[in-house]
Design a protein around this motif. Structure first.
Motif, mmCIF file in Angstrom:
data_model
loop_
_atom_site.group_PDB
_atom_site.id
_atom_site.type_symbol
_atom_site.label_atom_id
_atom_site.label_comp_id
_atom_site.label_asym_id
_atom_site.label_seq_id
_atom_site.Cartn_x
_atom_site.Cartn_y
_atom_site.Cartn_z
ATOM 1 N N ALA A 120 -2.631 -2.150 4.989
ATOM 2 C CA ALA A 120 -1.492 -3.073 4.978
ATOM 3 C C ALA A 120 -1.590 -4.050 6.147
ATOM 4 O O ALA A 120 -1.355 -5.257 5.984
ATOM 5 C CB ALA A 120 -0.187 -2.294 5.037
ATOM 6 N N ILE A 167 -2.460 8.507 5.065
ATOM 7 C CA ILE A 167 -1.390 7.619 5.520
ATOM 8 C C ILE A 167 -1.880 6.593 6.549
ATOM 9 O O ILE A 167 -1.606 5.394 6.413
ATOM 10 C CB ILE A 167 -0.197 8.433 6.052
ATOM 11 N N THR A 178 0.841 -1.205 0.000
ATOM 12 C CA THR A 178 0.000 0.000 0.000
ATOM 13 C C THR A 178 0.872 1.249 0.000
ATOM 14 O O THR A 178 2.048 1.219 0.379
ATOM 15 C CB THR A 178 -0.929 0.066 1.239
ATOM 16 N N ALA A 179 0.271 2.345 -0.423
ATOM 17 C CA ALA A 179 0.913 3.656 -0.364
ATOM 18 C C ALA A 179 -0.178 4.703 -0.258
ATOM 19 O O ALA A 179 -1.345 4.440 -0.574
ATOM 20 C CB ALA A 179 1.783 3.906 -1.600
ATOM 21 N N ALA A 180 0.189 5.892 0.201
ATOM 22 C CA ALA A 180 -0.752 7.007 0.294
ATOM 23 C C ALA A 180 -0.216 8.143 -0.564
ATOM 24 O O ALA A 180 0.741 8.821 -0.177
ATOM 25 C CB ALA A 180 -0.916 7.453 1.745
ATOM 26 N N ALA A 202 -3.758 3.893 4.715
ATOM 27 C CA ALA A 202 -2.884 2.997 3.945
ATOM 28 C C ALA A 202 -2.173 2.018 4.873
ATOM 29 O O ALA A 202 -2.025 0.832 4.555
ATOM 30 C CB ALA A 202 -1.867 3.813 3.146
ATOM 31 N N ILE A 203 -1.735 2.502 6.037
ATOM 32 C CA ILE A 203 -1.098 1.621 7.021
ATOM 33 C C ILE A 203 -2.096 0.581 7.528
ATOM 34 O O ILE A 203 -1.769 -0.607 7.682
ATOM 35 C CB ILE A 203 -0.528 2.459 8.189
ATOM 36 N N PHE A 259 3.307 -1.190 4.029
ATOM 37 C CA PHE A 259 3.091 0.205 3.640
ATOM 38 C C PHE A 259 4.413 0.784 3.145
ATOM 39 O O PHE A 259 5.457 0.632 3.790
ATOM 40 C CB PHE A 259 2.581 1.003 4.834
#
Length: 315
Positions: free
Chosen positions: A134, A127, A71-73, A130-131, A141
């Motif tokens: 994950a 963020i 994942t990413a933001a 996204a964390i 992340f």
């Protein structure tokens, strides 16, 4: 703190994915700046920015450690880079973007088979989500800048500049969260400490400038600078100490100066770059280096610009 060895290791890890981007020159730009200018063309990198370097280094390491979901933001370059490398490695990726993300940015991520989830309008909202994703799916992340593998990957830009312009006097680097410049600093200063490395920020997004003056990380309110890739509210906990140790100077440029530089690159050099890339050229064009006759490398960090906003960006 990352070292030259970390950057060298990153170069080996990412070389099958990333490009060695070219250096551009312009006699007209040399004349304006009073220096020999060398533009490091990261806008021609895979996914259109330097971000693929750090993303590849981090995601490959995560997969090596067993990650099966990423994942990413990000609504911009980082999100595209993470989606691209995850797709290349056959790992599903979900990119958390703001509710108001533009269609072109969402489509760019989806073009690399990245899943999209919308959440809020700020990174403070994206963020944590996204964390959380994950953690829910046993994934990893991928932070945008405050990570040793990200920083080392970005630092490969510095290694390439030293090879392409071996007698370079100074390197100008855009500064957002600090992932790019911290990596470049580690690579360059531990290879040749005589090369000056100077960071460039918009004067309306001067969190690193203020942090360096205060000698502590300093947070600023949200900014509307046209250099949207540099709209961080504070430097990273991991990136900032590298700047404190190695950075030679940090210069500020105005919105008007960014626009003039952007327009010059479009009209005279026929290169499509994003405003965040133009800050380095803006500093050189406006005499902020206070030196002439030097060999100056400017990192052109990316070229992912929304064509529908061009008229606004160019003023």
């Amino acid at each position: 703190m990352i070292t030259l060895a970390n950057v060298q290791e990153a170069r080996e890890r990412i070389k099958d994915i990333t490009k060695v981007t070219p250096i551009f020159t312009s006699e007209q730009l040399d004349g304006i700046c009073g220096n020999n200018m060398f533009l490091k063309a990261e806008h021609l990198q895979k996914t259109g920015s330097f971000k693929i370097r750090g993303a590849t280094n981090k995601v490959k390491q995560a997969v090596k450690e067993g990650a099966t979901f990423i994942t990413a933001a990000s609504s911009g370059n980082h999100g595209q880079a993470v989606a691209y490398i995850a797709n290349q490695l056959g790992i599903p990726a979900c990119i958390v973007v703001p509710e108001d993300a533009t269609r072109c940015k969402i489509e760019a991520i989806q073009a690399y088979n990245g899943q999209i989830e919308k959440c809020g309008t700020t990174s403070a909202e994206r963020i944590p989500r996204a964390i959380e994703l994950a953690e829910e799916r046993g994934g990893v992340f991928i932070p945008p800048y405050d990570d040793a593998f990200i920083m080392a990957g970005q630092g490969t830009v510095g290694l390439e500049i030293l090879q392409q312009v071996p007698d370079v006097d100074m390197i100008l680097v855009p500064v957002g969260g600090g992932g790019l410049i911290s990596g470049v600093l580690a690579a360059v200063k531990e290879s040749n400490p005589n090369v000056r490395v100077i960071g460039i920020e918009p004067d309306t997004a001067n969190d690193t400038y203020l942090s360096l003056k205060a000698n502590t990380i300093t947070r600023i309110p949200p900014t509307s600078t046209i250099a949207d890739g540099l709209r961080t509210s504070q430097p990273g906990d991991m990136t900032f100490p590298v700047l404190q140790k190695y950075l030679d100077d940090l210069l500020l440029v105005s919105e008007d100066e960014i626009r003039v530089a952007l327009k010059f690159i479009y009209e005279r050099m026929k290169q499509v770059i994003e405003p965040s890339s133009a800050v380095t050229i803006a500093a050189a064009m406006n005499g902020k280096l206070n030196e002439t006759g030097k060999k100056v490398a400017c990192v052109i960090s990316g070229g992912n610009v929304d064509v529908e906003q061009l008229s606004t960006l160019l003023g």
